[in-house]
Design a protein around this motif. Structure first.
Motif, PDB file in Angstrom:
ATOM      1  N   MET A 173       0.404  -1.555  -0.046  1.00 42.64           N
ATOM      2  CA  MET A 173       0.106   0.262   0.227  1.00 42.64           C
ATOM      3  C   MET A 173       0.629   1.307  -0.071  1.00 42.64           C
ATOM      4  SD  MET A 173      -3.117   0.603   2.789  1.00 42.64           S
ATOM      5  CE  MET A 173      -2.152   1.483   3.495  1.00 42.64           C
ATOM      6  N   ASN A 174       1.758   1.273   0.703  1.00 42.06           N
ATOM      7  CA  ASN A 174       2.531   1.989   0.893  1.00 42.06           C
ATOM      8  C   ASN A 174       3.704   2.576  -0.578  1.00 42.06           C
ATOM      9  OD1 ASN A 174       2.132   3.574   3.557  1.00 42.06           O
ATOM     10  ND2 ASN A 174       3.795   1.936   4.039  1.00 42.06           N
ATOM     11  N   GLY A 175       3.526   1.551  -1.124  1.00 48.93           N
ATOM     12  CA  GLY A 175       4.443   1.826  -2.270  1.00 48.93           C
ATOM     13  C   GLY A 175       3.825   2.453  -3.661  1.00 48.93           C
ATOM     14  N   LEU A 176       3.030   1.845  -3.670  1.00 48.01           N
ATOM     15  CA  LEU A 176       1.701   2.078  -4.241  1.00 48.01           C
ATOM     16  C   LEU A 176       1.223   3.694  -3.450  1.00 48.01           C
ATOM     17  CD1 LEU A 176      -0.698  -0.223  -4.588  1.00 48.01           C
ATOM     18  CD2 LEU A 176       0.224   0.629  -6.348  1.00 48.01           C
ATOM     19  N   ARG A 177       1.139   4.276  -2.631  1.00 43.29           N
ATOM     20  CA  ARG A 177       0.988   5.752  -1.814  1.00 43.29           C
ATOM     21  C   ARG A 177       1.905   6.525  -3.024  1.00 43.29           C
ATOM     22  NH1 ARG A 177      -4.222   5.367  -1.965  1.00 43.29           N
ATOM     23  NH2 ARG A 177      -4.792   4.958   0.291  1.00 43.29           N
ATOM     24  N   ARG A 178       3.570   6.008  -2.229  1.00 39.81           N
ATOM     25  CA  ARG A 178       4.592   6.266  -3.567  1.00 39.81           C
ATOM     26  C   ARG A 178       4.723   6.901  -3.698  1.00 39.81           C
ATOM     27  NH1 ARG A 178       7.472   3.799   1.153  1.00 39.81           N
ATOM     28  NH2 ARG A 178       7.923   1.655  -0.546  1.00 39.81           N
ATOM     29  N   GLY A 179       3.910   5.817  -5.043  1.00 42.97           N
ATOM     30  CA  GLY A 179       3.832   5.760  -6.261  1.00 42.97           C
ATOM     31  C   GLY A 179       2.876   6.850  -7.195  1.00 42.97           C
ATOM     32  N   GLU A 180       1.985   7.133  -6.442  1.00 42.60           N
ATOM     33  CA  GLU A 180       0.806   8.150  -6.769  1.00 42.60           C
ATOM     34  C   GLU A 180       1.292   9.414  -6.514  1.00 42.60           C
ATOM     35  OE1 GLU A 180      -2.650   7.392  -4.365  1.00 42.60           O
ATOM     36  OE2 GLU A 180      -4.279   8.093  -6.219  1.00 42.60           O
ATOM     37  N   VAL A 181       2.537   9.730  -4.894  1.00 48.26           N
ATOM     38  CA  VAL A 181       2.889  11.127  -4.555  1.00 48.26           C
ATOM     39  C   VAL A 181       3.818  11.412  -6.185  1.00 48.26           C
ATOM     40  CG1 VAL A 181       4.412  12.328  -3.307  1.00 48.26           C
ATOM     41  CG2 VAL A 181       2.526  10.514  -2.658  1.00 48.26           C
ATOM     42  N   LYS A 182       4.820  10.262  -6.507  1.00 48.71           N
ATOM     43  CA  LYS A 182       5.596  10.608  -7.853  1.00 48.71           C
ATOM     44  C   LYS A 182       4.542  10.989  -8.572  1.00 48.71           C
ATOM     45  CE  LYS A 182       9.620   8.069  -7.259  1.00 48.71           C
ATOM     46  NZ  LYS A 182      10.567   6.569  -8.258  1.00 48.71           N
TER      47      LYS A 182
ATOM     48  N   ARG B 193       6.691  12.991 -20.056  1.00 44.87           N
ATOM     49  CA  ARG B 193       8.281  11.317 -20.533  1.00 44.87           C
ATOM     50  C   ARG B 193       8.300  11.575 -19.147  1.00 44.87           C
ATOM     51  NH1 ARG B 193      13.514  12.976 -22.185  1.00 44.87           N
ATOM     52  NH2 ARG B 193      13.885  10.445 -22.439  1.00 44.87           N
ATOM     53  N   LEU B 194       8.786  12.123 -17.700  1.00 40.52           N
ATOM     54  CA  LEU B 194       8.709  12.238 -16.306  1.00 40.52           C
ATOM     55  C   LEU B 194       7.131  11.276 -15.630  1.00 40.52           C
ATOM     56  CD1 LEU B 194      10.577  11.337 -13.731  1.00 40.52           C
ATOM     57  CD2 LEU B 194       9.956  13.690 -13.700  1.00 40.52           C
ATOM     58  N   TYR B 195       6.052  12.176 -16.284  1.00 38.02           N
ATOM     59  CA  TYR B 195       4.973  11.710 -15.924  1.00 38.02           C
ATOM     60  C   TYR B 195       4.660  10.486 -16.499  1.00 38.02           C
ATOM     61  CZ  TYR B 195       0.400  12.215 -15.672  1.00 38.02           C
ATOM     62  OH  TYR B 195      -1.610  11.417 -15.620  1.00 38.02           O
ATOM     63  N   ASN B 196       4.208  10.422 -18.037  1.00 39.84           N
ATOM     64  CA  ASN B 196       4.363   8.905 -17.884  1.00 39.84           C
ATOM     65  C   ASN B 196       4.881   7.916 -17.550  1.00 39.84           C
ATOM     66  OD1 ASN B 196       2.550  10.407 -19.858  1.00 39.84           O
ATOM     67  ND2 ASN B 196       3.592  10.385 -21.286  1.00 39.84           N
TER      68      ASN B 196
ATOM     69  N   MET C 182       4.561   3.085 -14.415  1.00 43.11           N
ATOM     70  CA  MET C 182       5.123   1.855 -13.702  1.00 43.11           C
ATOM     71  C   MET C 182       4.174   1.695 -12.363  1.00 43.11           C
ATOM     72  SD  MET C 182       9.581   2.501 -11.814  1.00 43.11           S
ATOM     73  CE  MET C 182       9.351   4.587 -12.335  1.00 43.11           C
ATOM     74  N   LEU C 183       3.817   3.097 -12.019  1.00 38.19           N
ATOM     75  CA  LEU C 183       2.563   2.308 -11.398  1.00 38.19           C
ATOM     76  C   LEU C 183       1.136   2.268 -11.672  1.00 38.19           C
ATOM     77  CD1 LEU C 183       1.212   3.752  -8.137  1.00 38.19           C
ATOM     78  CD2 LEU C 183       0.147   5.962  -9.768  1.00 38.19           C
ATOM     79  N   ASN C 184       0.935   2.166 -13.200  1.00 38.64           N
ATOM     80  CA  ASN C 184      -0.214   1.223 -13.765  1.00 38.64           C
ATOM     81  C   ASN C 184       0.234  -0.515 -13.387  1.00 38.64           C
ATOM     82  OD1 ASN C 184      -1.718   3.623 -14.069  1.00 38.64           O
ATOM     83  ND2 ASN C 184      -1.166   3.695 -16.184  1.00 38.64           N
ATOM     84  N   SER C 185       1.326  -0.427 -14.362  1.00 38.15           N
ATOM     85  CA  SER C 185       2.003  -1.670 -13.971  1.00 38.15           C
ATOM     86  C   SER C 185       2.039  -2.623 -12.983  1.00 38.15           C
ATOM     87  CB  SER C 185       3.152  -1.949 -14.293  1.00 38.15           C
ATOM     88  OG  SER C 185       3.889  -1.277 -13.898  1.00 38.15           O
ATOM     89  N   LYS C 186       2.314  -1.621 -11.505  1.00 37.38           N
ATOM     90  CA  LYS C 186       1.875  -2.582 -10.328  1.00 37.38           C
ATOM     91  C   LYS C 186       0.267  -2.799  -9.918  1.00 37.38           C
ATOM     92  CE  LYS C 186       5.415   0.266  -8.332  1.00 37.38           C
ATOM     93  NZ  LYS C 186       6.475   1.363  -6.896  1.00 37.38           N
ATOM     94  N   ILE C 187      -0.721  -1.384 -10.534  1.00 40.26           N
ATOM     95  CA  ILE C 187      -1.748  -1.443 -10.154  1.00 40.26           C
ATOM     96  C   ILE C 187      -2.855  -2.564 -10.563  1.00 40.26           C
ATOM     97  CG2 ILE C 187      -4.187  -0.202 -10.849  1.00 40.26           C
ATOM     98  CD1 ILE C 187      -2.758   2.163  -9.913  1.00 40.26           C
ATOM     99  N   VAL C 188      -1.611  -3.076 -11.827  1.00 39.55           N
ATOM    100  CA  VAL C 188      -3.187  -3.721 -12.898  1.00 39.55           C
ATOM    101  C   VAL C 188      -2.085  -5.668 -12.681  1.00 39.55           C
ATOM    102  CG1 VAL C 188      -4.031  -2.393 -15.121  1.00 39.55           C
ATOM    103  CG2 VAL C 188      -1.502  -4.660 -15.251  1.00 39.55           C
TER     104      VAL C 188
ATOM    105  N   ILE D 112      -7.713  -0.444  -2.199  1.00 37.54           N
ATOM    106  CA  ILE D 112      -7.914   1.026  -1.137  1.00 37.54           C
ATOM    107  C   ILE D 112      -8.549   2.150  -2.379  1.00 37.54           C
ATOM    108  CG2 ILE D 112      -6.334   1.365  -0.127  1.00 37.54           C
ATOM    109  CD1 ILE D 112      -4.104   1.908  -2.391  1.00 37.54           C
ATOM    110  N   GLY D 113      -8.816   1.616  -3.638  1.00 39.87           N
ATOM    111  CA  GLY D 113      -9.306   2.542  -4.744  1.00 39.87           C
ATOM    112  C   GLY D 113      -8.540   2.322  -5.606  1.00 39.87           C
ATOM    113  N   MET D 114      -7.363   2.431  -5.767  1.00 39.65           N
ATOM    114  CA  MET D 114      -6.771   2.905  -6.981  1.00 39.65           C
ATOM    115  C   MET D 114      -6.713   2.440  -7.775  1.00 39.65           C
ATOM    116  SD  MET D 114      -2.152   3.907  -6.179  1.00 39.65           S
ATOM    117  CE  MET D 114      -2.473   4.307  -4.620  1.00 39.65           C
ATOM    118  N   ALA D 115      -6.785   3.703  -9.239  1.00 39.02           N
ATOM    119  CA  ALA D 115      -7.033   3.003 -10.464  1.00 39.02           C
ATOM    120  C   ALA D 115      -5.989   3.449 -11.470  1.00 39.02           C
ATOM    121  CB  ALA D 115      -8.704   4.016 -10.975  1.00 39.02           C
TER     122      ALA D 115
END
Lengths: 293, 187
Positions: B26-35, B140-143, B148-154, B165-168
């Protein structure tokens, strides 16, 4: 030019012959000393041959080094100054310690040596470079239990500093088997290119800077530079400079014994310099589109 | 030790391990979201800088061209700059509009060679080139962060935590956006 090359070649060849003949005479003298036993005249002959043989070796080596030194300081110096805009070649000088360590990924050495300094302007881009030889002190215990010290080379190659067209407030390092050593807080950045990430580790104090500098074209160009320059390579970017170091265990302008001083040798040195023009062109360092006039 | 006690210890250890893994993921995903959010702010900064530089260019061009070009009307409408609460899609639309303004400026400049030679204008052209490089870098940084985040999410089993945690999946910031009639922007 041709006459000058011949002059240096003749002097070098003479020094090589003196060395070779002296080595043979010295060996013959030593052999005679060993086999002389009780025979005084053989021992005397051995001494008579070994002593001048030894002196001849020293003289030969001194003459060889003097000839190479003169060739570099007289011929190559003029050659590079005409070949490169504002070209300066100083065979016995090199980049300072602070300039070398400004790369940010080269370990501090216990013994520092730099030589064959070459600077100038390539396609409007200022550059400075020199060969660098770095050694670290290692203490070890021999088989008899005595503590001994030896110096081990960990970097032998060339260090370059080029002007960079983008002004950077953050630091970026693109490294092949190095790691940042300048004490700044870096984060590892993965770029879009898998091939690039496989070849280099990218570290930046700010991710945006990594993506700003490392455009797809620039990544390809860095890969090309790496391919054309075998050895362990590292690039760093900060302020308005790009620095890079190649640890290839080579001295760029070294002239080995029995290698002829001729047009072919000079051509090889010329190719080294032309390689620098290629780097400037490939990396588009000469594209000063961002700088205000 | 009794068998039931061993079983209990194993179950407790497993539950603790799963809890640690859950929190870590969960923390990893949140960190990814912050990035991703940080990278999006980078896009905002670059777009705002581009808007400011383009506005200065328009002011310079206006001094030369006396006619009321459509270009300038557009920029006048945007005097306040980029609004704070734009969605990513609207930001892409905003970028497209800035591209259009710049294309119009380039057309206008071609008609006025004196303008091309003016130092202020050439400096602004250098600035805009640099700003564009920053936009590309931010995009490019955003994408890259989104990818990275999307590949974790799926990916399983991270996907379980993400859905809990409702992350899409996050949208990418495209370089070229097709014109969409349903997006309206009023600045």
């Amino acid at each position: 030019m041709e006459k000058t090359l011949t002059y240096f070649q003749e002097k070098k060849q003479k020094s090589e012959w003196i060395t070779v003949v002296s080595i043979l005479v010295f060996i013959l003298g030593i052999v005679l000393l060993v086999i002389s036993g009780e025979t005084t005249w053989i021992m005397s002959l051995g001494l008579v041959l070994a002593a001048p043989g030894f002196i001849g070796i020293i003289v030969g080596i001194v003459l060889f080094n003097r000839t190479i030194s003169k060739f570099k300081s007289m011929y190559l110096k003029d050659y590079f100054s005409t070949m490169i805009e504002e070209g300066v070649y100083r065979p016995k000088k090199g980049l300072s310690q602070s300039e070398v360590y400004a790369c940010g990924f080269i370990k501090r050495a216990d013994r520092f040596k730099s030589y064959d300094y070459l600077s100038g302007r390539l396609d409007g881009i200022d550059f400075r470079s020199s060969d660098v030889h770095l050694q670290e002190r290692q203490v070890y215990t021999d088989s008899k239990g005595n503590r001994k010290t030896k110096y081990v080379t960990f970097f032998k190659g060339r260090v370059f500093q080029f002007d960079f067209p983008k002004k950077l407030d953050h630091r970026l390092q693109v490294l092949e088997r190095y790691r940042p050593r300048d004490g700044y807080k870096y984060q590892k950045v993965d770029l879009e290119s898998m091939a690039f990430n496989k070849k280099f580790n990218t570290y930046a104090t700010d991710s945006h800077t990594a993506f700003y500098v490392l455009t797809p074209h620039f990544m390809e160009a860095l890969m090309k530079v790496e391919k054309n320059h075998p050895g362990k390579i590292g690039f760093s970017f900060f302020d308005e400079h790009m620095r890079f170091a190649i640890n290839n265990n080579k001295s760029t302008f070294a002239i080995m014994p029995f290698r002829k001083i001729d047009e072919k040798l000079v051509e090889a040195f010329k190719e080294d310099v032309e390689g620098l023009y290629e780097i400037v062109d490939d990396l588009k360092l000469n594209r000063n589109i961002f700088k205000e006039e | 030790m009794e068998t039931w006690q061993i079983l209990l210890i194993i179950i407790v250890v497993l539950v603790v391990l799963i809890a640690f893994w859950y929190i870590g993921t969960m923390n990893g995903l949140r960190r990814g979201e912050v990035k991703v959010s940080e990278a999006e702010s980078g896009i905002d900064v670059a777009l705002t800088k581009r808007f400011d530089t383009l506005s200065k260019m328009v002011d310079t061009v206006k001094g030369y061209t006396k006619h009321e070009a459509k270009t300038f009307e557009n920029v006048v409408k945007w005097r306040k700059g980029m609004p704070d609460d734009l969605t990513l899609e609207q930001k892409q639309e905003f970028m497209q509009k800035l591209n259009q303004v710049q294309a119009d400026i380039n057309v206008a400049v071609e008609q006025y060679p004196d303008l091309k030679a003016e130092k202020v204008f050439t400096n602004l052209q250098h600035s805009i080139a640099d700003v564009e490089e920053h936009i590309q870098a931010a995009r490019r940084l955003y994408n890259s962060n989104v990818s990275m985040l999307n590949s974790k999410i799926v990916s399983f089993p991270t996907s379980i935590v993400a859905s809990r945690i409702g992350m899409a999946k996050k949208p990418f910031f495209e370089a070229e956006l097709e014109k969409r009639a349903d997006v309206k922007m009023d600045f």
